[in-house]
Design an enzyme around this catalytic site. Structure first.
Site: not given
Ligand code: AMP
Length: 193
Positions: A134, A146
């Protein structure tokens, strides 16, 4: 019917724990991140759009995410309840989720946060990135972004659910099994109250 929200920063273990909850309580697990990743793999219009945000560690716009979430719930009308994993992430998403559920005589039962220190999360995410490939888990700048998105837009949901007496927090560090046991205890207490 139990409708649960699993809440926590990226890497806090929501997806892993949601699977244990799904099996034990016979619920439908909806992970917005997973639905986006499936769409990216299939190269759909939604996937192409989502990727442009996810690649930067930013949230996908509310309207797109909410529409997708509603479709996922509608696909599972006969379920005994839902575990929402990674949704809601903004106050607008939470407000619309409440309205969407109440229109069907449903409601959120409880929101459980997995509380984990950021240092542990960074290590977990980088390890996961190595295994899964990922891209948003492999780059410290994306990971930090994030966390920033979480602090700016998601953290305020704690007060949103506290005001409804639906917020619970558990220690999300330790072994996977220890965390699962804490989670089950919290859910069972709610069920038996
Ligand atoms: P996750 O798998 O939950 O860590 O989500 C991976 C990425 O998908 C996030 O960093 C966002 O870009 C996007 N995403 C997942 N859920 C949402 C949501 N509820 N609202 C906006 N973006 C989301």
């Amino acid at each position: 019917m139990i409708n649960l929200i699993l809440f926590g920063k990226p890497g806090s273990g929501k997806g892993t724990q949601a699977e244990f909850v799904r099996k034990s309580y016979n619920l439908v697990h909806i992970s917005t991140g997973d639905v986006f990743r499936t769409n990216i793999a299939k190269n759909t219009d939604l996937g192409i759009l989502a990727k442009s945000y996810m690649d930067k560690g930013e949230l996908v716009p509310d309207d797109v995410t909410i529409k997708m979430l509603e479709e996922e719930v509608n696909k599972n009308q006969r379920s005994k309840g839902f575990i929402f994993d990674g949704f809601p992430r903004t106050t607008k998403q939470a407000e619309i989720l409440d309205k969407f559920l109440s229109d069907q005589n449903l409601k959120i039962s409880m929101t459980i946060a997995l509380d984990v220190d950021e240092k542990i999360l960074i290590k977990r995410l980088l390890d996961r990135g190595k295994q899964s490939g990922r891209s948003d888990d492999q780059d410290i700048i994306k990971i930090q972004n994030r966390f920033d998105e979480y602090n700016k837009k998601t953290l305020e949901l704690i007060d949103f659910y506290k005001a409804q007496n639906k917020f619970f927090s558990i220690d999300g560090s330790g072994t996977i099994n220890e965390i699962t046991q804490r989670l089950f205890k919290t859910i069972d207490k709610f069920k038996n109250d």
